[in-house]
Write a protein that holds these residues in place. Sequence first.
Motif, PDB file in Angstrom:
ATOM      1  N   LEU A   1      41.318 -10.927 -68.111  1.00 13.07           N
ATOM      2  CA  LEU A   1      41.956 -10.326 -66.937  1.00 13.07           C
ATOM      3  C   LEU A   1      42.344  -8.875 -67.181  1.00 13.07           C
ATOM      4  CD1 LEU A   1      43.347 -10.735 -64.092  1.00 13.07           C
ATOM      5  CD2 LEU A   1      45.417 -11.341 -65.383  1.00 13.07           C
ATOM      6  N   LEU A   2      42.945  -8.599 -68.332  1.00 13.20           N
ATOM      7  CA  LEU A   2      43.537  -7.286 -68.567  1.00 13.20           C
ATOM      8  C   LEU A   2      42.545  -6.279 -69.145  1.00 13.20           C
ATOM      9  CD1 LEU A   2      47.024  -8.380 -69.935  1.00 13.20           C
ATOM     10  CD2 LEU A   2      46.335  -7.868 -67.579  1.00 13.20           C
ATOM     11  N   GLU A   3      41.564  -6.748 -69.912  1.00 12.67           N
ATOM     12  CA  GLU A   3      40.506  -5.865 -70.408  1.00 12.67           C
ATOM     13  C   GLU A   3      39.267  -6.094 -69.535  1.00 12.67           C
ATOM     14  OE1 GLU A   3      39.969  -6.193 -74.634  1.00 12.67           O
ATOM     15  OE2 GLU A   3      41.946  -5.376 -75.060  1.00 12.67           O
TER      16      GLU A   3
ATOM     17  N   TYR B   1      37.750 -14.866 -65.928  1.00 15.88           N
ATOM     18  CA  TYR B   1      38.987 -14.685 -65.170  1.00 15.88           C
ATOM     19  C   TYR B   1      39.265 -13.181 -65.058  1.00 15.88           C
ATOM     20  CZ  TYR B   1      43.690 -16.062 -63.601  1.00 15.88           C
ATOM     21  OH  TYR B   1      44.837 -16.282 -62.876  1.00 15.88           O
ATOM     22  N   HIS B   2      38.723 -12.560 -63.984  1.00 14.83           N
ATOM     23  CA  HIS B   2      38.890 -11.119 -63.828  1.00 14.83           C
ATOM     24  C   HIS B   2      38.874 -10.756 -62.348  1.00 14.83           C
ATOM     25  CE1 HIS B   2      34.559 -10.823 -63.045  1.00 14.83           C
ATOM     26  NE2 HIS B   2      34.340 -11.513 -64.149  1.00 14.83           N
ATOM     27  N   SER B   3      39.013  -9.477 -62.079  1.00 16.05           N
ATOM     28  CA  SER B   3      39.322  -9.008 -60.720  1.00 16.05           C
ATOM     29  C   SER B   3      38.242  -9.310 -59.696  1.00 16.05           C
ATOM     30  CB  SER B   3      39.584  -7.497 -60.750  1.00 16.05           C
ATOM     31  OG  SER B   3      38.421  -6.789 -61.160  1.00 16.05           O
ATOM     32  N   GLU B   4      36.998  -9.506 -60.113  1.00 17.05           N
ATOM     33  CA  GLU B   4      35.945  -9.805 -59.150  1.00 17.05           C
ATOM     34  C   GLU B   4      35.749 -11.302 -58.936  1.00 17.05           C
ATOM     35  OE1 GLU B   4      32.349  -7.697 -59.892  1.00 17.05           O
ATOM     36  OE2 GLU B   4      33.254  -5.763 -59.417  1.00 17.05           O
TER      37      GLU B   4
ATOM     38  N   GLN C   1      48.571  -3.354 -68.620  1.00 13.80           N
ATOM     39  CA  GLN C   1      48.206  -4.304 -69.669  1.00 13.80           C
ATOM     40  C   GLN C   1      49.431  -4.732 -70.473  1.00 13.80           C
ATOM     41  OE1 GLN C   1      44.771  -3.300 -72.069  1.00 13.80           O
ATOM     42  NE2 GLN C   1      43.871  -2.113 -70.415  1.00 13.80           N
ATOM     43  N   THR C   2      50.250  -3.770 -70.853  1.00 12.35           N
ATOM     44  CA  THR C   2      51.445  -4.091 -71.651  1.00 12.35           C
ATOM     45  C   THR C   2      52.419  -4.947 -70.855  1.00 12.35           C
ATOM     46  OG1 THR C   2      51.241  -2.044 -72.929  1.00 12.35           O
ATOM     47  CG2 THR C   2      53.403  -3.101 -72.884  1.00 12.35           C
TER      48      THR C   2
END
Length: 335
Positions: free
Chosen positions: A226-228, A189-192, A239-240
């Motif tokens: 997602l965030l890392e 689950y990430h940006s690509e 991220q925070t």
Amino acid sequence: MTDRSELITQFLKSAEWDHATRANLAGDASNRSYDRLTDPMHGAAVLMNAPPERGEDIRPFVKMTNWLLDQGISAPRILAADEEAGFLLLEDFGDDLFARLCGTARADEVELYTAAVDVLVHLAKAPPPADIAPYNSATYLREAQLLTDWYLPAATGQDTSPELRAEFDSLITAACDGLAQNAVVLRDYHSENLLWLPDREGIRRVGQLDYQDALLGHPAYDLVSLLEDARRDTSPDLQTAMFDHYVTQSGVDKAHFSLAYNTLGMQRNIKIIGIFARLCLRDGKPVYLKHMPRVWDHLQRDLRDPALSALADWLARHVPAPTDDVQKRIAGAGR
């Protein structure tokens, strides 16, 4: 023996898409490939070509697609399928990947990521599909061992000793033991793998691409994925803000969730470093090495959690950072 190009022709003919033009789309690290089809009558669609003879199986993708659609999440509708041959004709979500949109004038990064986090809040409350496998300690360990199997030997030029393996395995098992298994985690689950669909509403604005390896695990896993992000920089402020948004919207205990988040971030980033080394060494894909420093930085952030201090000390003593020289050494070993 019928070649795959002929099988594709037969599949498209049976689906009545045989008059469509085809253009190759960027693939991924797997053996799957994708073409965009454009037909004067039907419009656009995406052809997934997943050769069974190369270890691909589209049935988990089909199962998860139907489950996600049942949960009101935007997975691509399946227009035609040949599960035995490994072909799917899928709804075309377009080209607006989060990775392409963020940082441009066409999209608000915070809006996109907030919507993506809202999907995860929704997922954590959804009843899981039948027979979904657990994301358990044995799986966490097997994935983390990619570091000692692939990265460490290539980075140091020496085989990982049985003693080092045993120490590492013990530390990973202790860190990951007892993590909850109560939510569907999509695992990539990430940006690509996320597409922005602004004409839809709510969580349906986030189109999903890669989820066939979903397991029943801890909901923090997809949030840290997602965030890392291994392939694009996400600021500490983003991220925070997104971590806090998840905590607020889900109602989870922040301290307990933070420990799980850091632990799963550690496990995931260790795994990714091992995977990127393997992609270079085994599969001849050195392009992934350039992402290692970013993943290493994520790992160092996760290891600041006091609960992970023993593992942090072990890694500092035995595992070199992926500097330029280390990357060159790995690339050289892969030739």
